[in-house]
Write a protein that holds these residues in place. Sequence first.
Motif, PDB file in Angstrom:
ATOM      1  N   ASP A 137      -3.929   8.217  -8.923  1.00 39.52           N
ATOM      2  CA  ASP A 137      -3.221   8.577  -7.704  1.00 39.52           C
ATOM      3  C   ASP A 137      -4.156   8.786  -6.526  1.00 39.52           C
ATOM      4  OD1 ASP A 137      -0.799   8.559  -9.091  1.00 39.52           O
ATOM      5  OD2 ASP A 137      -1.020  10.673  -9.675  1.00 39.52           O
ATOM      6  N   LEU A 157       0.827  -1.199   0.000  1.00 42.20           N
ATOM      7  CA  LEU A 157       0.000   0.000   0.000  1.00 42.20           C
ATOM      8  C   LEU A 157       0.866   1.255   0.000  1.00 42.20           C
ATOM      9  CD1 LEU A 157      -2.908  -0.714   2.527  1.00 42.20           C
ATOM     10  CD2 LEU A 157      -2.994  -0.695   0.032  1.00 42.20           C
ATOM     11  N   PRO A 158       0.347   2.355  -0.524  1.00 38.77           N
ATOM     12  CA  PRO A 158       1.062   3.629  -0.381  1.00 38.77           C
ATOM     13  C   PRO A 158       1.194   3.985   1.097  1.00 38.77           C
ATOM     14  CG  PRO A 158      -0.757   3.796  -1.957  1.00 38.77           C
ATOM     15  CD  PRO A 158      -0.918   2.492  -1.262  1.00 38.77           C
ATOM     16  N   PRO A 159       2.075   4.915   1.442  1.00 40.77           N
ATOM     17  CA  PRO A 159       2.227   5.314   2.843  1.00 40.77           C
ATOM     18  C   PRO A 159       0.896   5.757   3.456  1.00 40.77           C
ATOM     19  CG  PRO A 159       4.014   6.205   1.525  1.00 40.77           C
ATOM     20  CD  PRO A 159       3.049   5.604   0.559  1.00 40.77           C
ATOM     21  N   LEU A 170      -4.881   7.933   1.347  1.00 39.22           N
ATOM     22  CA  LEU A 170      -4.254   7.206   2.456  1.00 39.22           C
ATOM     23  C   LEU A 170      -3.206   8.025   3.179  1.00 39.22           C
ATOM     24  CD1 LEU A 170      -3.828   3.522   1.202  1.00 39.22           C
ATOM     25  CD2 LEU A 170      -5.669   4.554   2.543  1.00 39.22           C
ATOM     26  N   GLY A 200      -0.997  11.033   1.243  1.00 46.34           N
ATOM     27  CA  GLY A 200      -0.423  12.178   0.560  1.00 46.34           C
ATOM     28  C   GLY A 200      -1.209  13.457   0.753  1.00 46.34           C
ATOM     29  N   ALA A 207      -3.326   6.753  -3.127  1.00 45.75           N
ATOM     30  CA  ALA A 207      -2.142   7.261  -2.428  1.00 45.75           C
ATOM     31  C   ALA A 207      -2.439   8.596  -1.762  1.00 45.75           C
ATOM     32  CB  ALA A 207      -0.977   7.405  -3.409  1.00 45.75           C
ATOM     33  N   GLU A 238      -8.685  14.297  -4.192  1.00 43.12           N
ATOM     34  CA  GLU A 238      -7.466  14.947  -3.680  1.00 43.12           C
ATOM     35  C   GLU A 238      -7.752  15.781  -2.440  1.00 43.12           C
ATOM     36  OE1 GLU A 238      -9.223  18.271  -6.096  1.00 43.12           O
ATOM     37  OE2 GLU A 238      -9.229  16.074  -6.155  1.00 43.12           O
TER      38      GLU A 238
END
Length: 337
Positions: free
Chosen positions: A318, A63-65, A324, A326, A321, A288
């Motif tokens: 995106d 997974l993304p950070p 989660l 960013g 990411a 976003e």
Amino acid sequence: MTRSPPEAASTLSGGPSGAPHAAPDDDVPAPCLASAPSWRELGIRLPMPALADEEGPRVAPGLPPVVDAHVHLFPDRVFEAVWRWFDQHGWPIRYKLHTPDVLSFLLSRGVERVVALHYAHKPGMARALNAYVAQVAKDEPRVIGLATVFPGEPGATDILAEAFALGLKGVKLHCHVQCFAPDAPALQELYEVCAQAGKPLVMHAGREPASPRYPCDPYALCSAERVERVLKDHPKLKLCVPHLGADEFDAYARLLERHDTLWLDTTMTVGGYFPVPLPRQVLEVRPERILYGTDFPNIPYAWDRELKALVDLRPGGDALAGMLGGNALKLYGEVGC
């Protein structure tokens, strides 16, 4: 009124939509913000039960950070008072962990950063709470600490200035607990302090989850219309509303379309705990501007329930990411925007 950027085109359907969404023209009046039946009309009431769902051992590999943008940290005695209230009037707390154990639990399971939130239940508490969280953040760099203040208390703007000088990265307020409407006069100077300092404000301004044991009626204080008034009156204020604005999900989706200074977090809204449909529209309109958050440790189910539910939605491009982690890092100035 602001217009939405082209990068807002990600969707939850597995890929880009092909074209950015369009914000209304400046001369078009705002749409009516009334929407679906309220949770009260649907018969959803606190207290609610705990769930015995299975918890995972850690964040899934690949997974993304992950940044949990809604974690509560309090001194021990305040935590214990909060838990007693929730056990009686909200839901049973599954993880009765004090601050060091909260951080050890989440960070050892692969959560990379946490945003630490707290709130003052009465005047005179905020300075001590802010100093406490500032020290926690100093000792653990993976903590993004926020300040609080009790609206209308003497020296409220000085309290925030002192908190920012301690290194705190934003402010948390709670309409239900602190008994104020988002557009109340006492808030105006606080909004200006945050806007001038460039510090985001996290404000529980949605009507739900609402307990009849709160000292005021959240339905009398909170509405999407009041929040939009704040956004219009303070165009430089970065405002994040938790719980995706529950329960006015459609109205908050429209606010996201219209205002580039609004964010929402997912806390307790994507894991199916409350018996309402998943508010996909508010997740899809501007991904976003969506932050993953949990309310940990004050939750009645597994720590990763909402993380797994959000991942299972398969946001495209995106978007995952960003949701989660960013988006939260950008909001709090931890990475370049």
